[in-house]
Design a protein around this motif. Structure first.
Motif, PDB file in Angstrom:
ATOM      1  N   VAL A 275       1.119  -1.194  -0.091  1.00  0.00           N
ATOM      2  CA  VAL A 275      -0.025   0.014  -0.276  1.00  0.00           C
ATOM      3  C   VAL A 275       0.977   1.207   0.124  1.00  0.00           C
ATOM      4  CG1 VAL A 275      -1.725   1.350   1.311  1.00  0.00           C
ATOM      5  CG2 VAL A 275      -1.979  -1.036   0.883  1.00  0.00           C
ATOM      6  N   ALA A 276       0.622   1.968  -1.019  1.00  0.00           N
ATOM      7  CA  ALA A 276       1.302   3.570  -1.054  1.00  0.00           C
ATOM      8  C   ALA A 276       0.559   4.433  -0.207  1.00  0.00           C
ATOM      9  CB  ALA A 276       1.470   3.938  -2.584  1.00  0.00           C
ATOM     10  N   CYS A 277      -0.467   4.675  -0.222  1.00  0.00           N
ATOM     11  CA  CYS A 277      -1.451   5.777   0.582  1.00  0.00           C
ATOM     12  C   CYS A 277      -2.749   5.170   1.210  1.00  0.00           C
ATOM     13  CB  CYS A 277      -1.206   7.068  -0.130  1.00  0.00           C
ATOM     14  SG  CYS A 277      -2.258   7.041  -1.479  1.00  0.00           S
ATOM     15  N   MET A 278      -3.483   5.874   1.989  1.00  0.00           N
ATOM     16  CA  MET A 278      -4.442   5.774   2.520  1.00  0.00           C
ATOM     17  C   MET A 278      -5.532   7.161   2.590  1.00  0.00           C
ATOM     18  SD  MET A 278      -3.879   3.242   5.743  1.00  0.00           S
ATOM     19  CE  MET A 278      -2.923   4.645   6.621  1.00  0.00           C
ATOM     20  N   ALA A 279      -6.782   6.580   2.556  1.00  0.00           N
ATOM     21  CA  ALA A 279      -7.749   7.610   2.655  1.00  0.00           C
ATOM     22  C   ALA A 279      -8.974   7.136   3.427  1.00  0.00           C
ATOM     23  CB  ALA A 279      -8.007   8.351   1.419  1.00  0.00           C
ATOM     24  N   SER A 280      -9.605   7.971   4.252  1.00  0.00           N
ATOM     25  CA  SER A 280     -10.359   7.528   5.097  1.00  0.00           C
ATOM     26  C   SER A 280     -11.701   8.656   5.216  1.00  0.00           C
ATOM     27  CB  SER A 280     -10.168   7.046   6.446  1.00  0.00           C
ATOM     28  OG  SER A 280      -9.722   8.140   7.138  1.00  0.00           O
ATOM     29  N   ASN A 281     -12.836   7.973   5.557  1.00  0.00           N
ATOM     30  CA  ASN A 281     -14.009   8.949   6.169  1.00  0.00           C
ATOM     31  C   ASN A 281     -14.402   8.212   7.684  1.00  0.00           C
ATOM     32  OD1 ASN A 281     -15.845   6.900   5.275  1.00  0.00           O
ATOM     33  ND2 ASN A 281     -16.333   8.356   3.391  1.00  0.00           N
ATOM     34  N   GLN A 282     -15.511   8.652   7.935  1.00  0.00           N
ATOM     35  CA  GLN A 282     -16.106   8.031   9.174  1.00  0.00           C
ATOM     36  C   GLN A 282     -16.387   6.423   9.012  1.00  0.00           C
ATOM     37  OE1 GLN A 282     -19.645   9.863  10.740  1.00  0.00           O
ATOM     38  NE2 GLN A 282     -19.461   8.726  12.619  1.00  0.00           N
ATOM     39  N   SER A 283     -16.693   6.011   7.955  1.00  0.00           N
ATOM     40  CA  SER A 283     -17.380   4.742   7.659  1.00  0.00           C
ATOM     41  C   SER A 283     -16.791   3.710   6.491  1.00  0.00           C
ATOM     42  CB  SER A 283     -18.831   4.561   7.470  1.00  0.00           C
ATOM     43  OG  SER A 283     -19.138   5.442   6.431  1.00  0.00           O
ATOM     44  N   SER A 284     -15.584   4.511   5.821  1.00  0.00           N
ATOM     45  CA  SER A 284     -14.937   3.957   4.686  1.00  0.00           C
ATOM     46  C   SER A 284     -13.471   4.055   4.670  1.00  0.00           C
ATOM     47  CB  SER A 284     -15.669   3.982   3.437  1.00  0.00           C
ATOM     48  OG  SER A 284     -15.585   5.211   3.231  1.00  0.00           O
ATOM     49  N   THR A 285     -12.711   3.271   4.108  1.00  0.00           N
ATOM     50  CA  THR A 285     -11.341   3.467   3.825  1.00  0.00           C
ATOM     51  C   THR A 285     -10.665   3.004   2.586  1.00  0.00           C
ATOM     52  OG1 THR A 285     -11.061   2.791   6.372  1.00  0.00           O
ATOM     53  CG2 THR A 285      -8.875   3.186   4.931  1.00  0.00           C
ATOM     54  N   LEU A 286      -9.928   3.862   2.019  1.00  0.00           N
ATOM     55  CA  LEU A 286      -9.480   3.433   0.640  1.00  0.00           C
ATOM     56  C   LEU A 286      -8.238   3.278   0.656  1.00  0.00           C
ATOM     57  CD1 LEU A 286     -10.669   5.192  -2.567  1.00  0.00           C
ATOM     58  CD2 LEU A 286      -8.274   5.157  -2.292  1.00  0.00           C
ATOM     59  N   TYR A 287      -7.418   2.263  -0.122  1.00  0.00           N
ATOM     60  CA  TYR A 287      -6.082   1.951  -0.380  1.00  0.00           C
ATOM     61  C   TYR A 287      -5.419   2.037  -1.722  1.00  0.00           C
ATOM     62  CZ  TYR A 287      -7.159  -0.043   4.307  1.00  0.00           C
ATOM     63  OH  TYR A 287      -7.519  -0.378   5.542  1.00  0.00           O
ATOM     64  N   ILE A 288      -4.336   2.727  -1.991  1.00  0.00           N
ATOM     65  CA  ILE A 288      -4.031   2.748  -3.139  1.00  0.00           C
ATOM     66  C   ILE A 288      -2.535   2.058  -3.223  1.00  0.00           C
ATOM     67  CG2 ILE A 288      -3.069   4.123  -5.052  1.00  0.00           C
ATOM     68  CD1 ILE A 288      -4.993   6.492  -4.336  1.00  0.00           C
ATOM     69  N   THR A 289      -2.378   1.143  -4.073  1.00  0.00           N
ATOM     70  CA  THR A 289      -1.101   0.325  -4.065  1.00  0.00           C
ATOM     71  C   THR A 289      -0.111   0.847  -4.797  1.00  0.00           C
ATOM     72  OG1 THR A 289      -1.787  -0.953  -5.959  1.00  0.00           O
ATOM     73  CG2 THR A 289      -2.377  -1.848  -3.787  1.00  0.00           C
ATOM     74  N   GLY A 290       1.380   0.873  -4.405  1.00  0.00           N
ATOM     75  CA  GLY A 290       2.262   1.254  -5.088  1.00  0.00           C
ATOM     76  C   GLY A 290       3.630   0.405  -5.090  1.00  0.00           C
ATOM     77  N   LYS A 291       4.759   0.899  -5.486  1.00  0.00           N
ATOM     78  CA  LYS A 291       6.072   0.476  -5.226  1.00  0.00           C
ATOM     79  C   LYS A 291       6.244   0.444  -3.874  1.00  0.00           C
ATOM     80  CE  LYS A 291       7.689   1.953  -9.811  1.00  0.00           C
ATOM     81  NZ  LYS A 291       8.827   2.711 -10.297  1.00  0.00           N
ATOM     82  N   ASN A 292       7.140  -0.536  -3.565  1.00  0.00           N
ATOM     83  CA  ASN A 292       7.522  -0.559  -1.923  1.00  0.00           C
ATOM     84  C   ASN A 292       8.499   0.218  -1.589  1.00  0.00           C
ATOM     85  OD1 ASN A 292       8.091  -1.668   0.492  1.00  0.00           O
ATOM     86  ND2 ASN A 292       9.011  -3.601  -0.192  1.00  0.00           N
ATOM     87  N   HIS A 293       9.639   0.704  -2.533  1.00  0.00           N
ATOM     88  CA  HIS A 293      10.644   1.510  -2.316  1.00  0.00           C
ATOM     89  C   HIS A 293      10.912   2.289  -3.525  1.00  0.00           C
ATOM     90  CE1 HIS A 293      11.273   0.504   2.113  1.00  0.00           C
ATOM     91  NE2 HIS A 293      11.341  -0.775   1.456  1.00  0.00           N
ATOM     92  N   PRO A 294      10.840   3.618  -3.647  1.00  0.00           N
ATOM     93  CA  PRO A 294      11.043   4.401  -5.072  1.00  0.00           C
ATOM     94  C   PRO A 294      12.469   4.308  -5.439  1.00  0.00           C
ATOM     95  CG  PRO A 294      10.735   5.829  -3.239  1.00  0.00           C
ATOM     96  CD  PRO A 294      10.389   4.753  -2.483  1.00  0.00           C
ATOM     97  N   PRO A 295      12.720   4.055  -6.518  1.00  0.00           N
ATOM     98  CA  PRO A 295      14.012   4.177  -6.990  1.00  0.00           C
ATOM     99  C   PRO A 295      15.224   5.136  -6.451  1.00  0.00           C
ATOM    100  CG  PRO A 295      12.876   4.638  -9.045  1.00  0.00           C
ATOM    101  CD  PRO A 295      11.842   4.386  -7.759  1.00  0.00           C
ATOM    102  N   SER A 296      16.217   4.919  -6.005  1.00  0.00           N
ATOM    103  CA  SER A 296      17.066   6.105  -5.563  1.00  0.00           C
ATOM    104  C   SER A 296      17.684   6.726  -6.651  1.00  0.00           C
ATOM    105  CB  SER A 296      18.155   5.434  -4.666  1.00  0.00           C
ATOM    106  OG  SER A 296      19.027   4.198  -5.356  1.00  0.00           O
ATOM    107  N   SER A 297      17.871   6.159  -7.880  1.00  0.00           N
ATOM    108  CA  SER A 297      18.668   7.074  -8.697  1.00  0.00           C
ATOM    109  C   SER A 297      17.737   8.274  -9.290  1.00  0.00           C
ATOM    110  CB  SER A 297      18.660   6.006 -10.045  1.00  0.00           C
ATOM    111  OG  SER A 297      19.523   6.902 -11.214  1.00  0.00           O
ATOM    112  N   PRO A 298      18.312   9.283  -9.355  1.00  0.00           N
ATOM    113  CA  PRO A 298      17.755  10.605  -9.942  1.00  0.00           C
ATOM    114  C   PRO A 298      17.580  10.456 -11.335  1.00  0.00           C
ATOM    115  CG  PRO A 298      20.039  11.016  -9.388  1.00  0.00           C
ATOM    116  CD  PRO A 298      19.760   9.716  -9.162  1.00  0.00           C
ATOM    117  N   ASP A 299      17.957   9.483 -12.167  1.00  0.00           N
ATOM    118  CA  ASP A 299      17.744   9.488 -13.451  1.00  0.00           C
ATOM    119  C   ASP A 299      16.514   9.030 -13.907  1.00  0.00           C
ATOM    120  OD1 ASP A 299      18.015   9.474 -16.387  1.00  0.00           O
ATOM    121  OD2 ASP A 299      19.309   7.428 -16.302  1.00  0.00           O
ATOM    122  N   PRO A 300      15.737   9.884 -14.791  1.00  0.00           N
ATOM    123  CA  PRO A 300      14.305   9.389 -14.876  1.00  0.00           C
ATOM    124  C   PRO A 300      14.372   8.186 -15.729  1.00  0.00           C
ATOM    125  CG  PRO A 300      14.621  11.815 -15.639  1.00  0.00           C
ATOM    126  CD  PRO A 300      15.915  11.140 -15.172  1.00  0.00           C
TER     127      PRO A 300
END
Length: 572
Positions: A275-300
């Motif tokens: 899971v990369a990030c979460m969002a919630s309200n009083q009665s529900s939660t949303l999860y967005i998946t993503g990379k475990n660790h972003p690449p350390s190289s600054p090269d796109p």
């Protein structure tokens, strides 16, 4: 030239002297000067220049921070930081700026509560911006928002409060922080441990603290549930979700007790998910998946070469009440009241970058900049042009590449960039109480609101009384959208990036025919004028063109109502 002797070029001066002179210019002028020629581009982009600018803007900043260009990033963060707000009621309906803490290193995120505003900077310092009574220049006592500030705590990673849109319920502030804990008996030194500290939002007093084992490192916290069964969801650096339950009504009682930290069902049943990030309200939660660790190289190119996880950008949902489930999905067929934590996967055509979660509707933005809305549409808060509920993600075709998206109780807001690089705020849904400035009757489509948006605005939220916008520009963390492949472009009236022609003339013609039929179905002239204003907001026009059509329609509407052809008043 003749008669003027030898010419002296600026390139003959020592580079240190040129950098020193340029560092006294305002940031805006330094950027403009760097665009004049290759020489000034290299000089104005040097870290020495930005180090001096950063020391001038934030003399108390000791470290430059992290990143590829740390001094330039730090200088621009502190130059563009600002919190702006506009009250919905009262006589003054203009944009105001809060007090700027001198110790703050940029603004990362903010949260308004019942009485005050909290801001977290990039150095992990959480500031407490207070509303107070102050004396004006005329000697009158008036109530001002966010005019005093104090440091609430340091070492903060994230913070959260009651997820409901109404700030009356935000009594406590939960802060995820890192604290040094003394070592065990027989060892020397201390260890850094993550903890959750609970503060009273009214006074900033800490009333509760829970400390975790040093082996567990968290990066985000959200709340869900009622006060007596408040669930704290904690996201680890590895993408796992842990939860614990506290009784918020007993936090102010001086006592010590142990709470159980358990792995959330989404991480137990789907252990491969990160899971990369979460969002919630009083009665529900949303999860967005993503990379475990972003690449350390600054090269796109290195990021492009890195293999993506199979479910990166996926969305999973937890819904805990049948009413919200029915509003979001249109049915109760798959709802299980005995297993409310079972994650539900949303079917989406592309990877999701960020989201916004309201009470009974939500918004999603994918990697191509497309906006998808889902849920209850009683007030037109989905922006689809009608008031029909959507049980699955539905694309809002006339909006692309938003900067920020926010969903409230029964209206939605989008922060967008115009073709002239200016920012504009669009809104749809219920307009009662002034929550959609300029559209008191609301709108079933996203329309441009009468709000002056700061140039570097990056996030926003609204309460019952006020609209807030956070200004901050991070040169290394800007959302980058991909171009939609030609094979996936649907017949929508989107403008071409080339000659300005439509990518799909047939789709544009069908859209215009639909617009005309909607105007024809309006019973009165005033209704047709209002519908035409909405259609102008839908059409892919430049910001100046939209403003022209909206102002012309206002003039025609006033003339039809018998107001007269005079110039518009400030109130209008």
């Amino acid at each position: 030239k003749k008669g003027r002797g030898n010419l002296i070029s600026v390139q003959l001066f020592p580079p240190e002297l040129v950098e020193h002179i340029i560092s006294f210019l305002p940031v805006r002028d330094v950027v403009a000067l760097g665009q004049t020629c290759h020489y000034f581009h290299e000089v104005c982009d040097a870290e020495g220049v930005w180090r001096r600018i950063c020391r001038r803007l934030s003399p108390r900043l000791r470290e430059q921070g992290s990143g590829v260009r740390p001094w330039k990033r730090a200088a621009i963060l502190n130059y563009t930081k600002g919190l702006y707000f506009q009250a919905f009621g009262g006589r003054r309906r203009c944009l105001s700026k809060s007090v700027a803490p001198l110790l703050a290193h940029g603004y990362r995120r903010f949260l308004p509560t019942k009485d005050h505003v909290f801001i977290l900077d990039y150095a992990g310092t959480l500031f407490f911006l207070k509303n107070a009574l102050v004396s004006s220049t005329l000697g009158q006592i008036q109530w001002k928002r966010a005019c005093r500030y104090v440091v609430l705590c340091r070492g903060a990673k994230d913070f959260a409060s009651d997820p409901r849109c109404d700030t009356v319920y935000r009594k406590y502030l939960y802060v995820l922080a890192t604290r040094e804990q003394p070592g065990v008996v027989g060892t020397t030194g201390s260890r850094a441990c993550d903890c959750v500290e609970v503060y009273l939002q009214s006074s900033g007093q800490r009333v509760f603290k829970m400390t975790f084992h040093h082996s567990m490192s968290f990066k985000q916290i959200v709340l869900v549930g009622q006060e007596t069964q408040r669930a704290l969801l904690l996201l680890t650096e590895e993408g796992k979700i842990y939860s614990l339950v506290v009784n918020e009504t007993q936090l102010d009682q001086p006592r010590s007790y142990t709470v159980q930290l358990a792995l959330r069902k989404v991480s137990r049943c789907l252990p491969h998910l990160r899971v990369a990030c979460m969002a919630s309200n009083q009665s529900s939660t949303l999860y967005i998946t993503g990379k475990n660790h972003p690449p350390s190289s600054p090269d796109p190119a290195a990021e492009l070469r890195a293999p993506d996880p199979p479910d990166q950008g996926g969305v999973y949902f937890e819904v805990h009440t049948p009413g919200v489930y029915r509003d979001l999905f249109g049915t109760l067929q798959a709802f299980d009241p005995l297993d409310q934590q079972m994650p539900l996967a949303l079917s989406l055509p592309a990877k999701i970058l960020f989201c916004a979660l309201g009470y009974n509707h939500l918004g999603l933005v994918d990697e191509f900049g497309r906006i998808f809305m889902q849920g209850n549409n009683r007030y037109g808060q989905l922006g689809t042009g009608d008031k029909m509920d959507r049980g699955e993600p539905t694309q809002v075709r006339y909006l692309r590449r938003p900067i920020a998206l926010w969903c409230g109780l029964n209206h939605s807001l989008v922060l967008s960039r115009g073709s002239d690089f200016s920012k504009e705020l669009l809104g749809c849904g219920c307009g009662a109480g002034g929550r959609l400035p300029g559209w008191p009757k609301g709108s079933a489509s996203f329309v441009k609101l009468h709000v002056k948006v700061p140039l570097c605005a990056c996030s926003l939220c609204a309460t019952r009384e006020c609209l807030y916008m956070l200004s901050s520009h991070d040169i290394e963390h800007q959302p980058t959208y991909r171009d939609l492949p030609a094979s996936r472009v649907v017949g929508t009236p989107e403008p071409s990036l080339g000659a300005g022609a439509s990518q799909d003339p047939g789709g544009a013609a069908r859209a215009c025919e639909e617009y005309l039929s909607q105007i024809h179905s309006c019973p009165t002239l005033q209704d047709r004028m209002e519908k035409m204003k909405e259609i102008v907001g839908w059409m892919p026009l430049m910001a100046a063109q939209k403003d022209f059509f909206w102002e012309a329609l206002d003039m025609l509407q006033r003339a039809a109502a018998g107001v007269g052809p005079g110039p518009p008043t400030p109130e209008s």
